[in-house]
Every structure is written in structure tokens, then in C-alpha cells.
Enzyme design. Structure first.
Site, PDB file in Angstrom:
ATOM      1  CG  ASN A 155      -9.342  75.172 133.615  1.00 15.57           C
ATOM      2  OD1 ASN A 155      -9.184  75.628 132.467  1.00 15.57           O
ATOM      3  ND2 ASN A 155      -9.908  74.003 133.861  1.00 15.57           N
ATOM      4  CD  GLU A 253     -10.275  68.084 124.501  1.00  9.69           C
ATOM      5  OE1 GLU A 253     -10.824  67.523 125.570  1.00  9.69           O
ATOM      6  OE2 GLU A 253      -9.779  67.399 123.709  1.00  9.69           O
ATOM      7  CB  CYS A 287     -11.912  69.832 132.462  1.00 11.03           C
ATOM      8  SG  CYS A 287     -10.440  69.428 131.352  1.00 11.03           S
ATOM      9  CD  GLU A 461      -7.291  70.469 122.537  1.00  8.98           C
ATOM     10  OE1 GLU A 461      -7.284  70.612 123.794  1.00  8.98           O
ATOM     11  OE2 GLU A 461      -7.643  71.412 121.894  1.00  8.98           O
TER      12      GLU A 461
END
Ligand code: NAP
Length: 480
Positions: A155, A253, A287, A461
Site C-alpha cells: 500500500n 507495524e 493502515c 517508525e
């Protein structure tokens, strides 16, 4: 095709561009047209082991390189990304489908991550801690963790690698990366760019092909000291289990199920704009997409009315065309999955207020969709939609909205629109999420720690925390 330079049909292993040992290839298609845009090697365990050999051999050199020499390479990488931004963005749109303006934004934020971590690496300080006696010093120092395995999703095929490659290289770790099979070229481009700007051979290796075989080789190898994964919770959990045998550090993640709460006192126009950007960006395939829109009863009708008006304006089409705001979904499986969400909702009393079906464009295009009268027993209350469906739920009280928001195993992003300062602090305390956007539907930025809690993952991150994940802390006691 300006991007043909980065349409790599080989993998980067130890400074060489290689084919699969078997000679097998995989076709890569453009989701907007169905056309095959190229092929990639179908590599497996053997090629991955050679990539790990190369990364392990390159590690001592990169780790001991003068800090400013290494950071100069990162600055060159930053500039190379921006110099090639339009080309890389076009490549991204062609393999992934997102509108060109979003693809350009993705390359820009990727460059921003490189810049950020090049700056942060200069501050990866240790400390000297007071010792209990006068004849001893306690030194705490930070060191690059070693070879890092990276597995990324389709994505955000460029920026998901940016958040991993940049901090790794900044502190001197070397890389073996596996991009998603649906969108490998943006990942391979990172290898080409790192090579172009002069990172030593073996610093960055990119392998495409069988997820199980490549993932298996990375997870089994004790020389890989860390795995950083972005993708589904299901695969993430499997990789955490596999990491046990070699006790690797992991960053995960994973999936989300973001609540987007609109209170009676909100600026409704701002909330509608926030909902649109949060929900429909990348055709709903992020997400951090708003998955459940909870609107307080007093403003429910107004919010829905305005959301319909604004959503209707969105132009759906090939991301390369001017003015397109929503591209295709990644594949037909994704379309079938969103159809399942619509069917489930309508069977339980949900009303399709807009869209609800495949788009006239054909391929994997799906109409921007709004479902009203959504309830907690519908599938999307529990599962990540990953598509352009905006379900709008009605709530009465703040406590009810917070309880519903937290009623999920996920804990990545959440959003709330309100002008009540007391309520903002209550939300900050009570929402069980790694990230909270107050009066904002777009919260990703290089300066902040991006990451989730609960089943949404481990580690961060971005921010200063995003660098720490690539460092090992060592303690040295010095008696004199
Ligand atoms: P996925 O199916 O988990 O795939 C992600 C990556 O893992 C791909 O490279 C895939 O390879 C690889 N993979 C699949 N099975 C594997 C295995 N058994 N061992 C090793 N690697 C394996 O996820 P996706 O469908 O691409 O991405 C969507 C998911 O990612 C969503 O749940 C989304 O929420 C999450 N996501 C999270 C974040 C975040 O920051 N939290 C950001 C973006 C996306 P192949 O492509 O070859 O199958």
C-alpha cells in the site's frame, strides 16, 4: 515511459543485479489497466542467504565508516529521491494505482525520512551514569544492531521502506529487504538509488519472490539481528513466533481499525474534510484509514449530509489522469472483500447512502461508499476494511464512543473532532491507540513516532524512537 530506468527486472544482491537461480519470473500488473508492466525474479531461500552473506560482509565497513561520511551518503540519497520524484511517483502509481499527487507525496515523505534520520543519527548519544563507588565509571553506549531484514506491504511501497532503510543506514546497519510482490519496483528503486549515490556494495540488498522462502531464510539466519515488518497482523504474528529461535529484535507495524469520533461541539466542515482524507486516501487502503466513523446524535444528520456532498465530488480513475482522487483497489480479491462488508452491513440494517458497488471503470475500481445506520454487530466494527467504505455510526455519550472505539484488538491510529479541552485530555488518557489525531485526519509526519499498541504492533517508525529501534545499548563498567 520516463520510469523505465527504475523498472528493474533483476534483484540487487551484493552489488550485483541478479535473476532468480531458477530463472523464474513473476508478472507485475498495473491495477488500473490490468496490463503487465514488467517481470521480477521469483527468488527464494538461496538468493536470500547470499543477500544476507553480502549484508553481513558489508556491515563492519558501514558501521565503522566516519559518521559524516555515512550521513553524506544519506544526504545524497535524499537529493536523489527528490531529483527523481516525478519519475519515481509515476512508477509508484503504475504499479500500485494511487493518484499521482499521492504518489508524489509518498516520495517526498520518503525523502523527508532520509533527511530526518540523517539529522537524528548525529544525536544517537550514550551516557555516563553515576556509579555507586568513586573508583568506577558506568558507560552506556549505542551501537548499530547489525544486519536488518525488512518486509514491506504494497500500500505504501516506497515510504514503508524509507522508514526502515533510512534509520538502518544512518546508524550503520546493513539491509536485506523484501518488497511486496504486487508492488516490487518502488522497493527495487531504493536499491538502485542507494547504489547510485555510492553506498558500499552489500549495504542494501533487495530480493523479490516467494514470501515464505525469503521470509524463512531471513528468520532462520542468526546473522540477521533484527526484523522490521509492515503488513497484516496475521503474518506479523507468525514472524514474531519465528523470531524466537534466533532471538531477533522485531519491529511490527501491523493492521489497524481506526475510530474517527465526531462530537457535538466539533467544527463539522473540518471533520468532514478530515474524514474524507483519512478514509479515502489510497482508496481506503492505509493502515491508518478511518474504519469506523462515530458521530454524536446531535450532529449526525448534518455530518452525513455534508459527507455525502463532499464525497460525491471525488473523481475516480486511473491515477495518472489529471484530477483523479481515487484510483483502483490493488486487486479483485480486495474488491470482493469490500463487497462482503457492504452485503454484511445491509443485511443488518445498514443503508447505502452513496456508492456501494463496483465502479463503471471496470478492473478493480470501487465507488466511494458511505453506509449509514452502522452498528457494532457489523463486520467493519471488528475488521479492517482496507477499501473505500465509510460506515457512519451514531452515539449518544462520550463514554459510549470511547468504549466502542476501544472495543477492538487493534490499536494503531484514532481520530476525534472536538473543541472541548477537557475532553481532549480524557481522550488522550483513555483511547487505547498508539496515535491520536485531534481535529486532524492526517497525522503521519517524520518527526513523530508512528506505531501501534495491542495487535497493531511493536516499535516505532519516525521520531527519535525510530532510530533507537536500530541501535543496541551496551554498558561498560570501568574500574580504576
Ligand atoms: P501482508 O499480506 O501481511 O504482506 C506484507 C508483506 O509480507 C509482503 O511483502 C508479503 O509478501 C509478505 N509476506 C506475506 N506472507 C509472509 C510470510 N509468511 N512470511 C514472510 N513474509 C510474508 O500485508 P499486505 O496485504 O501486503 O498489507 C496490508 C496490511 O498491512 C494491512 O493490514 C495494513 O493495515 C498493514 N499496514 C500496516 C502499516 C503500519 O504502519 N502499521 C502500514 C501499512 C500497512 P507478498 O507480497 O509476496 O505476499
Amino acid at each position: 515511459m520516463s520510469y523505465s530506468k527504475y523498472l528493474k527486472d533483476t534483484n540487487l544482491v551484493g552489488g550485483k543485479w541478479i535473476s532468480a537461480d531458477s530463472g523464474e519470473t513473476i508478472d507485475v500488473t498495473n491495477p488500473a489497466t490490468g496490463d503487465v508492466i514488467g517481470t521480477i525474479p521469483n527468488c527464494g531461500g538461496a538468493e536470500t542467504s547470499r543477500a544476507i552473506d553480502a549484508a553481513a560482509a558489508a556491515f563492519p565497513g558501514l558501521a565503522s565508516m566516519g559518521l559524516m561520511d555515512r550521513l553524506d551518503l544519506l544526504w545524497k540519497l535524499h537529493d536523489a529521491l527528490l531529483d527523481n520524484r516525478d519519475t519515481l511517483a509515476e512508477l509508484l502509481t503504475v504499479e500500485q494505482g494511487k493518484p499521482l499527487f499521492e504518489a508524489k507525496g509518498e516520495i517526498t515523505i520518503g525523502a523527508a525520512y532520509v533527511r530526518w534520520f540523517a539529522e537524528e543519527a548525529r544525536r544517537a548519544k550514550g551516557e555516563i551514569v553515576p556509579a555507586p563507588g568513586g573508583d568506577r565509571r558506568i558507560l552506556v553506549t549505542k551501537h548499530p544492531i547489525g544486519v536488518v531484514g525488512m518486509i514491506t506491504p504494497w500500500n505504501f511501497p516506497s515510504s514503508m521502506l524509507a522508514r526502515k532503510i533510512a534509520p538502518a543506514l544512518a546508524v550503520g546497519c546493513t539491509v536485506v529487504a523484501k518488497p511486496a510482490t504486487a508492488t516490487p519496483y518502488s522497493g527495487l528503486a531504493w536499491g538502485a538509488l542507494c547504489e547510485e549515490v555510492g553506498f558500499p556494495s552489500g549495504s542494501v540488498n533487495i530480493v523479490t519472490g516467494s514470501a515464505r522462502k525469503i521470509g524463512g531464510a531471513i528468520m532462520e539466519d542468526a546473522r540477521v539481528r533484527k526484523l522490521t515488518f509492515t503488513g497484516s497482523t496475521e503474518v506479523g504474528k507468525e514472524l514474531i513466533r519465528q523470531s524466537a529461535d534466533t532471538v531477533k529484535k522485531v519491529s511490527m507495524e501491523l493492521g489497524g481499525n481506526a475510530p474517527f469520533i465526531v462530537f457535538d461541539d466539533a467544527d463539522i466542515d473540518k471533520a468532514v474534510q478530515g474524514a474524507i482524507v483519512s478514509k479515502f486516501r489510497n482508496a481506503g487502503q492505509t493502515c491508518v484509514c478511518a474504519n469506523r466513523i462515530y458521530v454524536q446524535a446531535g450532529v449526525y444528520d448534518e455530518f452525513v449530509e455534508k459527507l455525502i456532498v463532499e464525497t460525491k465530488k471525488m473523481k475516480v480513475g486511473n491515477g495518472l489522469e489529471d484530477g483523479v482522487e481515487q484510483g483502483p483497489m490493488i486487486d479483485m480479491d480486495a474488491v470482493e472483500k469490500v463487497e462482503e462488508f457492504v452485503a454484511d452491513a445491509t443485511s443488518k440494517g445498514g443503508e447505502v447512502a452513496l456508492g456501494g458497488a463496483r465502479h463503471d471503470n471496470g478492473q478493480s475500481f470501487f465507488e466511494p461508499t458511505i453506509i449509514t445506520q452502522a452498528t457494532q454487530d457489523m463486520m467493519f466494527a471488528k475488521e479492517e476494511i482496507f477499501g473505500p467504505i465509510a460506515p457512519v455510526f451514531k452515539f449518544e455519550k462520550e463514554e459510549e464512543a470511547i468504549a466502542w472505539a476501544n472495543d477492538t484488538e487493534f490499536g494503531l491510529a484514532s481520530y476525534a473532532y472536538t473543541r472541548d479541552i477537557g475532553r481532549i485530555w480524557r481522550l488522550n488518557d483513555q483511547l487505547q491507540y498508539g496515535m491520536i489525531g485531534i481535529n486532524s485526519g492526517l497525522i503521519t509526519t517524520v518527526e513523530a513516532p508512528f506505531g501501534g499498541v495491542k495487535d497493531s504492533g511493536l516499535g516505532k517508525e519516525g521520531g527519535s524512537q525510530g532510530l533507537e529501534d536500530y541501535l543496541e545499548v551496551k554498558y561498560t563498567a570501568v574500574d580504576f
